[in-house]
Design a protein around this motif. Structure first.
Motif, mmCIF file in Angstrom:
data_model
loop_
_atom_site.group_PDB
_atom_site.id
_atom_site.type_symbol
_atom_site.label_atom_id
_atom_site.label_comp_id
_atom_site.label_asym_id
_atom_site.label_seq_id
_atom_site.Cartn_x
_atom_site.Cartn_y
_atom_site.Cartn_z
ATOM 1 N N LEU A 188 1.562 -1.452 -0.204
ATOM 2 C CA LEU A 188 -0.016 0.066 -0.153
ATOM 3 C C LEU A 188 0.753 1.056 -0.175
ATOM 4 C CD1 LEU A 188 -2.254 -1.128 2.636
ATOM 5 C CD2 LEU A 188 -2.805 -1.454 0.634
ATOM 6 N N ILE A 189 0.523 1.721 -0.603
ATOM 7 C CA ILE A 189 1.535 3.562 -0.711
ATOM 8 C C ILE A 189 1.249 3.935 -0.301
ATOM 9 C CG2 ILE A 189 2.088 4.873 -2.552
ATOM 10 C CD1 ILE A 189 3.059 2.981 -3.940
ATOM 11 N N PHE A 190 1.071 5.346 0.898
ATOM 12 C CA PHE A 190 0.472 6.481 1.879
ATOM 13 C C PHE A 190 1.207 7.127 1.245
ATOM 14 C CE2 PHE A 190 -0.188 2.733 3.774
ATOM 15 C CZ PHE A 190 -1.524 2.986 4.732
ATOM 16 N N LYS A 191 0.377 8.563 0.993
ATOM 17 C CA LYS A 191 0.722 9.995 1.268
ATOM 18 C C LYS A 191 0.261 10.828 1.702
ATOM 19 C CE LYS A 191 1.621 11.441 -3.404
ATOM 20 N NZ LYS A 191 1.428 12.972 -4.542
ATOM 21 N N LYS A 192 0.798 11.432 2.463
ATOM 22 C CA LYS A 192 0.038 12.463 3.282
ATOM 23 C C LYS A 192 -0.377 11.808 4.625
ATOM 24 C CE LYS A 192 2.648 15.904 1.561
ATOM 25 N NZ LYS A 192 4.475 16.790 2.650
ATOM 26 N N GLY A 193 -0.380 10.954 4.424
ATOM 27 C CA GLY A 193 -1.064 10.318 5.466
ATOM 28 C C GLY A 193 -2.595 9.509 5.491
ATOM 29 N N GLU A 194 -2.509 9.868 3.683
ATOM 30 C CA GLU A 194 -3.743 8.818 3.578
ATOM 31 C C GLU A 194 -2.991 7.952 2.504
ATOM 32 O OE1 GLU A 194 -7.268 9.604 4.055
ATOM 33 O OE2 GLU A 194 -6.157 11.451 5.259
#
Length: 349
Positions: free
Chosen positions: A322-328
């Motif tokens: 899973l890739i997360f960006k800025k907490g999402e």
């Protein structure tokens, strides 16, 4: 953390001490007389983030080489000199930004005064470098062994020689290969003097062992607010010294430079090839000039939380990530595509 306030000196374009940022130094291991090779190494050091570089000056040919080296580099160059005051005088005339000497070993007080007056005229500082391996016999006899008290007394003795010539543009280093002695020496000197301090564990060893010793010694002192500039001493390519020094400052949240990677150590819950993924990502982003945190985590226990805390990150699953960006959560990707997709998103940031 609050840094102990020290005087501020100027080494070329770099301030050391006072409210100036903690700078990272290194020393060339080329033969200074080999002008081309030395320039090449200095440029590599600067590209790695080195802010001040030191060159050994064992003889007059090396001193004269500095004249040409300094013209071809933009980083401040420090001349490292022992025993011969004429090398110091010539190095000053050839344009160095600072000297590293021990006033007590370059001759009579008249010679020391000549060097101090020339340095003062050119507005360059002198770093006094005391080393546990070269402590004078008088102090060894007094204390019976190399110890922090002996090292500090030696440093203050050299400081006094310069002060007696009305020279106060001084930086002090007290280095030992014994980490505990190094730490205690700097603690003591910081209580007795307000000159800026150059930190380092001398002769720390190979990159693996030396990184550990230097990180403990330098990191402990900086966390206590002691230290104004650092040099990690490693047996190997000096570029590695710079990388380690920068990482020490980044770990203490003092310097923000480049990408910070956090990755889990892996355990039996890991279901993707995280070790290889982490190595590949680290290699491919090492030269990117982005102040971001990247998390590479292997499982669903701590992974999602750590990934969310970073600017961008991955948390592994069974053959996927899973890739997360800025907490999402941003997207779900197959393991074989994970590095490529993560790099794409990093480059967009």
């Amino acid at each position: 953390m609050n840094r102990i306030n020290t005087r501020k000196v100027k080494v070329g374009s770099v301030f050391v001490g006072g409210d100036a940022p903690i700078s990272v130094q290194s020393m060339t291991n080329t033969d200074t007389r080999n002008i081309k090779e030395t320039i090449s190494q200095i440029n590599r050091l600067q590209n790695a983030g080195c802010e001040i570089v030191r060159c050994a000056v064992p003889d007059m040919e090396a001193a004269e080489a500095l004249k040409y080296i300094i013209k071809e580099v933009t980083i401040p160059v420090v001349a490292d000199i022992h025993f011969d005051y004429k090398l110091a005088l010539n190095s000053i005339d050839y344009g160095v930004s600072a000297l590293r000497i021990n006033p007590g070993n370059i001759g009579s007080i008249e010679r020391v005064k000549m060097v101090a007056e020339r340095a003062k005229d050119k507005k360059i500082p002198i770093r006094i470098g005391v080393n546990s391996g070269s402590l004078d016999k008088e102090l060894l006899n007094k204390y019976g062994k190399v110890c922090p008290e002996a090292l500090v007394e030696s440093a203050l003795k050299h400081v006094k020689i310069l002060e007696n010539t009305n020279f106060n543009d001084i930086v002090i280093s007290i280095k030992s290969s014994n980490v505990l002695d190094m730490i205690e020496s700097y603690r003591l000197i910081s209580q007795k003097s307000d000159y800026p301090l150059h930190l380092g564990v001398t002769e720390a060893g190979t990159p693996w062992r030396g990184t550990i010793k230097s990180s403990i010694g330098i990191g402990t002192l900086i966390s206590e607010g002691i230290g104004d500039t650092i040099r990690v001493s490693l047996t190997g390519d000096p570029v590695e010294e710079v990388k380690v020094g920068i990482e020490i400052l980044k770990a203490l949240q003092i310097k923000k430079q480049g990408i910070e990677i956090i990755s889990c150590p892996t355990c039996g819950r890991t279901e993707i090839g995280l070790i290889n993924i982490a190595k590949e990502v680290e290699e491919k982003i090492k030269d990117l000039d982005k102040n971001i945190k990247v998390a590479i985590m292997g499982c669903v226990v701590n992974g999602p939380g750590e990934a969310r805390e970073a600017d961008i990150g991955i948390a592994g699953g069974k053959g996927v990530g899973l890739i997360f960006k800025k907490g999402e959560m941003f997207k779900k990707v197959k393991e074989e595509d994970l590095v490529e997709e993560l790099l794409k998103e990093i480059n967009k940031m």
